[in-house]
Design a protein around this motif. Structure first.
Motif, short mmCIF file in Angstrom:
data_model
loop_
_atom_site.label_atom_id
_atom_site.label_comp_id
_atom_site.label_asym_id
_atom_site.label_seq_id
_atom_site.Cartn_x
_atom_site.Cartn_y
_atom_site.Cartn_z
N THR A 247 -54.47 59.39 49.27
CA THR A 247 -55.54 59.73 48.34
C THR A 247 -55.13 60.74 47.28
OG1 THR A 247 -57.14 59.35 50.13
CG2 THR A 247 -57.94 60.54 48.19
N THR B 219 -64.38 62.03 55.40
CA THR B 219 -65.24 62.94 54.63
C THR B 219 -64.44 64.11 54.09
OG1 THR B 219 -67.19 62.36 55.95
CG2 THR B 219 -67.24 64.47 54.77
N SER C 206 -62.23 62.91 51.21
CA SER C 206 -63.05 62.54 50.06
C SER C 206 -63.59 63.77 49.33
CB SER C 206 -64.23 61.67 50.54
OG SER C 206 -65.13 61.41 49.49
N GLU D 247 -62.77 65.04 45.49
CA GLU D 247 -63.84 65.29 44.53
C GLU D 247 -63.77 66.72 43.98
OE1 GLU D 247 -68.73 64.98 44.12
OE2 GLU D 247 -67.71 64.24 45.92
#
Length: 444
Positions: A345, A427, A430, A434
């Motif tokens: 990611t 979570t 992510s 963000e």
């Protein structure tokens, strides 16, 4: 008067101040009812999760039975913990000594190293060698061995001037070399120093197997620790492994040094030993070293709360839970998932310089310029912005600073409880992405 105003010092102005009213599992709940996923296990402490009834029962039963004895005496909780730890340490030929935390344990390790060298008729060995980009505790002896310039600030004048060598930090190699052609210069630095006049005074070398709070989970290359252990043995200095953060399953092994098949002379640990349920720390010292000292020195002075019955009872239960629930194995397995998720990611994110770690102990170093590795100016507060944004989104990460030059260089430590699951890891990753995206947008 608000109770928070009675604190000795307040948190930094750029660090979010929260009132935590309760916790359960890997979640914290604020006074206002906000739910926060603790992706740092507090300060890398809460390994089995919070609010466990079986530990509360152990604590209640122990307090009803025995709450304190002079540390020169023994008790069932102490005997049970020593027996359990003997099963946990790779070699059973260790003796154990207990404290109320990591800094106390580090001080005890230093005290033993000095005593041992004196008993070996080498009283000139009275200094501790350590590394830059390191942190071993806030007491003055532990801080003297710490290379973290930020935490030493304003206290340098009263710290012992012990020598230090550069860290095994490939991303920012102090010699501007590349692995494997570097010749493991970071380990050779130990040999070079020990050959100098200053090297003759070294009683012990302390280091974290994986650099935590000061580096953001910096993992050395495979050859580093075997070479360090060999050099320490050659020069007859004690190898002190600081496992305060990395011990008790955090990195996918019971102790992080097991990744390199070495045997420290002294193991220092705390945090995960009691999982945050009681203040607790320990040192484990090779049996043969203790025996050599006992021939001449009959007393290794205790702290008031050494081997506290409540702490011992809780620590034993923590270790039992880790074994029963196979949390070390879980840390290895789900930690690999965490590492893969972070890399998949974030590896190409413009603000991410490096991602490193083992088990459930990972660091993400953020940079202003990915190509040049230029760190953020610490006065910009970029790391604090990421931490605050993530908290607003419901996740807490542990901040690390100073790895680039002692003051600049910023990373986030991702070290959730060993009970974390894949959905919660998704979570965590992510929210981190963000938060970094929002920081990037603010820089345009």
């Amino acid at each position: 008067m608000d109770g928070s105003s009675c604190h000795f010092f307040h948190p930094p102005a750029d660090f979010p101040s929260l009132y935590i009213s309760r916790a359960q599992g890997i979640y914290l709940y604020t006074k206002e009812g906000k739910k926060i996923l603790d992706a740092a296990s507090g300060a890398v402490v809460v390994n089995v999760g919070q609010g466990r009834e079986e530990i509360a029962k152990i604590a209640l039963d122990q307090l009803r039975t025995l709450n304190y004895i002079v540390p020169l005496w023994t008790s069932k909780p102490l005997e049970d913990l020593v027996k359990k730890l003997a099963e946990w340490v790779p070699s059973k030929a260790y003796r154990f000594y207990f404290t109320t935390g990591g800094a106390e344990a580090v001080e005890a390790a230093f005290r033993f190293a000095f005593l041992y060298q004196a008993m070996e008729n080498k009283p000139w060995k009275k200094n501790i060698l350590s590394r830059f980009t390191s942190y071993h505790g806030i007491t003055l002896g532990a801080l003297s061995a710490s290379g973290n310039r930020i935490r030493r600030k304003n206290l340098e004048h009263c710290l012992v001037d012990w020598p230090k060598i550069p860290p095994p930090y490939c991303y920012r190699c102090p010699w501007s070399k590349s692995y494997p052609s570097c010749g493991i210069a970071c380990a050779q630095a130990l040999e070079d120093l020990l050959k100098t006049k200053a090297g003759e005074s070294i009683a012990g070398f302390i280091a974290e197997p994986i650099i935590g709070a000061s580096g953001g989970a910096i993992v050395p290359v495979d050859e580093y620790w075997p070479k360090i252990a060999e050099i320490c043995k050659k020069h007859e200095i004690l190898l002190i492994m600081d496992e305060v953060m990395t011990g008790f399953g955090r990195t996918g092994k019971r102790f992080a040094f097991e990744h390199w098949d070495i045997e420290p002379d002294i193991i220092v640990s705390a945090k995960g030993l009691s999982g945050g349920y009681s203040p607790m720390g320990m040192i484990a010292v090779k049996e043969e070293l203790v025996r050599n000292c006992e021939k001449k020195a009959k007393n290794f002075m205790f702290y008031t709360y050494t081997s506290h019955p409540l702490g011992c009872a809780i620590a034993t239960k923590i270790l039992e839970l880790i074994d029963e629930e196979k949390l070390v194995e879980r840390s290895s397995r789900i930690g690999a998932f965490l590492g893969d998720s972070l890399k998949k990611t974030l590896l190409n994110h413009p603000l991410v310089g490096d991602i490193r770690g083992k088990g459930l102990f990972w660091g993400v170093e953020i940079v202003r310029n990915k190509e040049t590795k230029e760190p953020f100016d610490p006065t910009e507060g970029s790391l604090s912005k990421v931490i605050k944004t993530a908290l607003d989104l419901g996740v807490f990460f542990y901040p690390c600073q100073g790895m680039a030059d002692g003051f600049s260089g910023e990373a986030l430590l991702i070290s959730p409880p060993l009970t974390v699951n894949e959905v919660q890891i998704a979570t965590i990753v992510s929210v981190l992405k963000e938060s970094l995206d929002l920081l990037q947008q603010s820089l345009r």
